[in-house]
Design a protein around this motif. Structure first.
Motif, PDB file in Angstrom:
ATOM      1  N   GLN A  30     -98.513  -0.702  82.782  1.00 32.94           N
ATOM      2  CA  GLN A  30     -97.916  -1.764  82.111  1.00 32.94           C
ATOM      3  C   GLN A  30     -96.520  -1.408  81.583  1.00 32.94           C
ATOM      4  OE1 GLN A  30    -100.012  -4.191  81.298  1.00 32.94           O
ATOM      5  NE2 GLN A  30     -99.085  -5.203  79.413  1.00 32.94           N
ATOM      6  N   VAL A  31     -95.526  -2.231  81.375  1.00 33.83           N
ATOM      7  CA  VAL A  31     -94.608  -2.380  80.997  1.00 33.83           C
ATOM      8  C   VAL A  31     -94.122  -3.329  80.053  1.00 33.83           C
ATOM      9  CG1 VAL A  31     -91.909  -2.678  81.750  1.00 33.83           C
ATOM     10  CG2 VAL A  31     -93.651  -1.562  83.376  1.00 33.83           C
ATOM     11  N   GLN A  32     -93.446  -2.687  78.855  1.00 33.33           N
ATOM     12  CA  GLN A  32     -93.166  -3.609  77.705  1.00 33.33           C
ATOM     13  C   GLN A  32     -91.877  -3.682  77.652  1.00 33.33           C
ATOM     14  OE1 GLN A  32     -95.273  -1.701  74.484  1.00 33.33           O
ATOM     15  NE2 GLN A  32     -96.697  -3.126  74.421  1.00 33.33           N
ATOM     16  N   LEU A  33     -91.237  -4.828  77.513  1.00 31.36           N
ATOM     17  CA  LEU A  33     -89.603  -5.083  77.541  1.00 31.36           C
ATOM     18  C   LEU A  33     -89.040  -5.517  76.345  1.00 31.36           C
ATOM     19  CD1 LEU A  33     -89.717  -6.898  80.919  1.00 31.36           C
ATOM     20  CD2 LEU A  33     -89.545  -4.615  80.648  1.00 31.36           C
ATOM     21  N   VAL A  34     -88.038  -5.011  75.922  1.00 29.94           N
ATOM     22  CA  VAL A  34     -87.524  -5.470  74.517  1.00 29.94           C
ATOM     23  C   VAL A  34     -86.004  -5.889  74.797  1.00 29.94           C
ATOM     24  CG1 VAL A  34     -87.059  -4.882  72.118  1.00 29.94           C
ATOM     25  CG2 VAL A  34     -88.935  -4.182  73.169  1.00 29.94           C
ATOM     26  N   GLU A  35     -85.641  -6.890  74.474  1.00 34.97           N
ATOM     27  CA  GLU A  35     -84.381  -7.394  74.586  1.00 34.97           C
ATOM     28  C   GLU A  35     -83.421  -7.250  73.359  1.00 34.97           C
ATOM     29  OE1 GLU A  35     -86.826 -10.611  76.958  1.00 34.97           O
ATOM     30  OE2 GLU A  35     -86.762  -9.520  75.002  1.00 34.97           O
ATOM     31  N   SER A  36     -82.289  -7.071  73.628  1.00 35.81           N
ATOM     32  CA  SER A  36     -81.267  -7.042  72.211  1.00 35.81           C
ATOM     33  C   SER A  36     -79.967  -7.504  72.645  1.00 35.81           C
ATOM     34  CB  SER A  36     -81.440  -5.781  71.651  1.00 35.81           C
ATOM     35  OG  SER A  36     -80.863  -4.847  72.478  1.00 35.81           O
ATOM     36  N   GLY A  37     -78.971  -7.635  71.702  1.00 35.22           N
ATOM     37  CA  GLY A  37     -77.645  -8.025  72.113  1.00 35.22           C
ATOM     38  C   GLY A  37     -77.318  -9.480  72.062  1.00 35.22           C
ATOM     39  N   GLY A  38     -78.386 -10.287  71.929  1.00 36.59           N
ATOM     40  CA  GLY A  38     -77.766 -11.622  71.660  1.00 36.59           C
ATOM     41  C   GLY A  38     -77.189 -11.989  70.432  1.00 36.59           C
ATOM     42  N   GLY A  39     -76.500 -13.217  70.248  1.00 40.17           N
ATOM     43  CA  GLY A  39     -75.917 -13.611  69.010  1.00 40.17           C
ATOM     44  C   GLY A  39     -75.107 -14.771  69.250  1.00 40.17           C
ATOM     45  N   SER A  40     -73.961 -15.190  68.434  1.00 43.16           N
ATOM     46  CA  SER A  40     -73.322 -16.304  68.233  1.00 43.16           C
ATOM     47  C   SER A  40     -71.948 -15.904  68.845  1.00 43.16           C
ATOM     48  CB  SER A  40     -73.415 -16.965  66.947  1.00 43.16           C
ATOM     49  OG  SER A  40     -74.716 -17.523  66.704  1.00 43.16           O
ATOM     50  N   VAL A  41     -71.228 -16.489  69.501  1.00 42.73           N
ATOM     51  CA  VAL A  41     -70.001 -16.329  70.180  1.00 42.73           C
ATOM     52  C   VAL A  41     -69.504 -17.786  70.421  1.00 42.73           C
ATOM     53  CG1 VAL A  41     -70.676 -15.996  72.357  1.00 42.73           C
ATOM     54  CG2 VAL A  41     -68.660 -14.694  71.509  1.00 42.73           C
ATOM     55  N   GLN A  42     -68.030 -17.658  70.095  1.00 41.73           N
ATOM     56  CA  GLN A  42     -67.390 -18.680  70.741  1.00 41.73           C
ATOM     57  C   GLN A  42     -67.115 -18.729  72.160  1.00 41.73           C
ATOM     58  OE1 GLN A  42     -63.431 -18.679  68.131  1.00 41.73           O
ATOM     59  NE2 GLN A  42     -64.503 -20.032  66.781  1.00 41.73           N
ATOM     60  N   ALA A  43     -66.749 -19.978  72.798  1.00 36.57           N
ATOM     61  CA  ALA A  43     -66.437 -20.203  74.098  1.00 36.57           C
ATOM     62  C   ALA A  43     -65.221 -19.191  74.433  1.00 36.57           C
ATOM     63  CB  ALA A  43     -66.093 -21.560  74.271  1.00 36.57           C
ATOM     64  N   GLY A  44     -65.517 -18.430  75.645  1.00 37.26           N
ATOM     65  CA  GLY A  44     -64.543 -17.654  76.100  1.00 37.26           C
ATOM     66  C   GLY A  44     -65.020 -16.216  75.738  1.00 37.26           C
ATOM     67  N   GLY A  45     -65.772 -15.908  74.969  1.00 34.57           N
ATOM     68  CA  GLY A  45     -65.954 -14.648  74.417  1.00 34.57           C
ATOM     69  C   GLY A  45     -67.078 -13.941  75.374  1.00 34.57           C
ATOM     70  N   SER A  46     -67.579 -12.438  74.891  1.00 33.96           N
ATOM     71  CA  SER A  46     -68.556 -11.891  75.610  1.00 33.96           C
ATOM     72  C   SER A  46     -69.416 -11.588  74.630  1.00 33.96           C
ATOM     73  CB  SER A  46     -67.672 -10.781  76.212  1.00 33.96           C
ATOM     74  OG  SER A  46     -66.648 -10.924  77.100  1.00 33.96           O
ATOM     75  N   LEU A  47     -70.627 -11.030  75.481  1.00 32.92           N
ATOM     76  CA  LEU A  47     -71.758 -10.546  74.823  1.00 32.92           C
ATOM     77  C   LEU A  47     -72.406  -9.637  76.135  1.00 32.92           C
ATOM     78  CD1 LEU A  47     -73.647 -13.409  73.005  1.00 32.92           C
ATOM     79  CD2 LEU A  47     -72.725 -11.401  71.995  1.00 32.92           C
ATOM     80  N   ARG A  48     -72.882  -8.561  75.580  1.00 31.55           N
ATOM     81  CA  ARG A  48     -73.746  -7.756  76.387  1.00 31.55           C
ATOM     82  C   ARG A  48     -75.123  -7.489  76.080  1.00 31.55           C
ATOM     83  NH1 ARG A  48     -73.342  -1.292  78.105  1.00 31.55           N
ATOM     84  NH2 ARG A  48     -74.162  -0.905  76.176  1.00 31.55           N
ATOM     85  N   LEU A  49     -75.942  -8.050  76.715  1.00 27.30           N
ATOM     86  CA  LEU A  49     -77.617  -8.041  76.490  1.00 27.30           C
ATOM     87  C   LEU A  49     -77.955  -6.580  77.166  1.00 27.30           C
ATOM     88  CD1 LEU A  49     -78.650 -11.658  77.289  1.00 27.30           C
ATOM     89  CD2 LEU A  49     -77.755 -10.605  75.196  1.00 27.30           C
ATOM     90  N   SER A  50     -79.218  -6.141  76.494  1.00 32.16           N
ATOM     91  CA  SER A  50     -79.706  -5.017  76.714  1.00 32.16           C
ATOM     92  C   SER A  50     -81.372  -5.164  76.845  1.00 32.16           C
ATOM     93  CB  SER A  50     -79.544  -3.599  75.878  1.00 32.16           C
ATOM     94  OG  SER A  50     -78.184  -3.469  75.791  1.00 32.16           O
ATOM     95  N   CYS A  51     -81.923  -4.730  77.691  1.00 29.96           N
ATOM     96  CA  CYS A  51     -83.556  -4.780  77.799  1.00 29.96           C
ATOM     97  C   CYS A  51     -84.176  -3.327  78.157  1.00 29.96           C
ATOM     98  CB  CYS A  51     -83.859  -5.849  78.791  1.00 29.96           C
ATOM     99  SG  CYS A  51     -85.690  -5.856  79.209  1.00 29.96           S
ATOM    100  N   VAL A  52     -84.748  -2.903  77.013  1.00 34.68           N
ATOM    101  CA  VAL A  52     -85.320  -1.473  77.284  1.00 34.68           C
ATOM    102  C   VAL A  52     -86.666  -1.636  77.546  1.00 34.68           C
ATOM    103  CG1 VAL A  52     -85.793   0.674  75.933  1.00 34.68           C
ATOM    104  CG2 VAL A  52     -83.643  -0.786  75.356  1.00 34.68           C
ATOM    105  N   ALA A  53     -86.957  -0.567  78.560  1.00 34.74           N
ATOM    106  CA  ALA A  53     -88.562  -0.797  78.949  1.00 34.74           C
ATOM    107  C   ALA A  53     -89.198   0.209  78.785  1.00 34.74           C
ATOM    108  CB  ALA A  53     -88.459  -1.148  80.678  1.00 34.74           C
ATOM    109  N   SER A  54     -90.439   0.162  78.238  1.00 34.67           N
ATOM    110  CA  SER A  54     -91.475   1.491  77.800  1.00 34.67           C
ATOM    111  C   SER A  54     -92.301   1.671  79.206  1.00 34.67           C
ATOM    112  CB  SER A  54     -92.047   1.195  76.652  1.00 34.67           C
ATOM    113  OG  SER A  54     -93.018  -0.056  76.592  1.00 34.67           O
ATOM    114  N   GLY A  55     -92.976   2.671  79.212  1.00 37.58           N
ATOM    115  CA  GLY A  55     -93.649   2.839  80.230  1.00 37.58           C
ATOM    116  C   GLY A  55     -93.150   3.607  81.357  1.00 37.58           C
ATOM    117  N   ARG A  56     -93.773   3.987  82.405  1.00 37.06           N
ATOM    118  CA  ARG A  56     -93.364   4.940  83.381  1.00 37.06           C
ATOM    119  C   ARG A  56     -92.748   4.157  84.547  1.00 37.06           C
ATOM    120  NH1 ARG A  56     -97.987   9.190  84.822  1.00 37.06           N
ATOM    121  NH2 ARG A  56     -99.094   7.165  85.086  1.00 37.06           N
ATOM    122  N   ALA A  57     -91.922   4.990  85.209  1.00 37.23           N
ATOM    123  CA  ALA A  57     -91.351   4.224  86.698  1.00 37.23           C
ATOM    124  C   ALA A  57     -90.850   3.194  86.415  1.00 37.23           C
ATOM    125  CB  ALA A  57     -92.452   4.118  87.469  1.00 37.23           C
ATOM    126  N   PHE A  58     -89.766   3.064  85.632  1.00 34.78           N
ATOM    127  CA  PHE A  58     -88.850   1.860  85.357  1.00 34.78           C
ATOM    128  C   PHE A  58     -88.097   1.813  86.653  1.00 34.78           C
ATOM    129  CE2 PHE A  58     -85.903  -0.984  83.513  1.00 34.78           C
ATOM    130  CZ  PHE A  58     -84.614  -0.620  83.963  1.00 34.78           C
TER     131      PHE A  58
END
Length: 121
Positions: free
Chosen positions: A1-29
């Motif tokens: 079983q793997v649980q996934l949690v995303e973060s890093g979203g938001g609002s940005v103007q065109a041309g901008g940047s964002l970095r999304l992260s996804c952390v996995a719990s459980g073994r053997a990622f």
């Protein structure tokens, strides 16, 4: 079983940047292929990027090639999506997903809850 949690979203103007992260719990990622999907209102969910369990193969949708980069840090059980030169059409809920021992799978077994990305013009 793997649980996934995303973060890093938001609002940005065109041309901008964002970095999304996804952390996995459980073994053997490190044994899981990871994908980033998005779903905009009224549209089907689509895969924008994926990385194989070994990290040796990647996939990008045509409309994000050259702008988005997927990477993984197995020591941190985390997969990232660096998004540059964002466009209003990138606005969507972004999800990460996992599938065990796959290269670039066409279906995934585990899904996160999603993080909203909004790009204004």
């Amino acid at each position: 079983q793997v649980q996934l949690v995303e973060s890093g979203g938001g609002s940005v103007q065109a041309g901008g940047s964002l970095r999304l992260s996804c952390v996995a719990s459980g073994r053997a990622f490190s044994m899981y292929a990871m994908g980033w999907f998005r779903q905009a209102p009224g549209k089907e969910r689509e895969c924008v990027a994926a990385v194989s369990w070994s990290g040796g193969r990647t996939y990008y949708a045509d409309d994000v090639k050259g702008r988005f980069t997927i990477s993984r840090d197995n020591a941190k059980n985390t997969v990232y999506l660096q998004m540059n030169s964002l466009k209003p059409e990138d606005t969507a809920i972004y999800y990460c997903a996992a599938r065990y021992l796959a290269v670039i799978p066409d279906r995934y077994d585990y899904w996160g809850q999603g993080t909203q990305v909004t790009v204004s013009s």
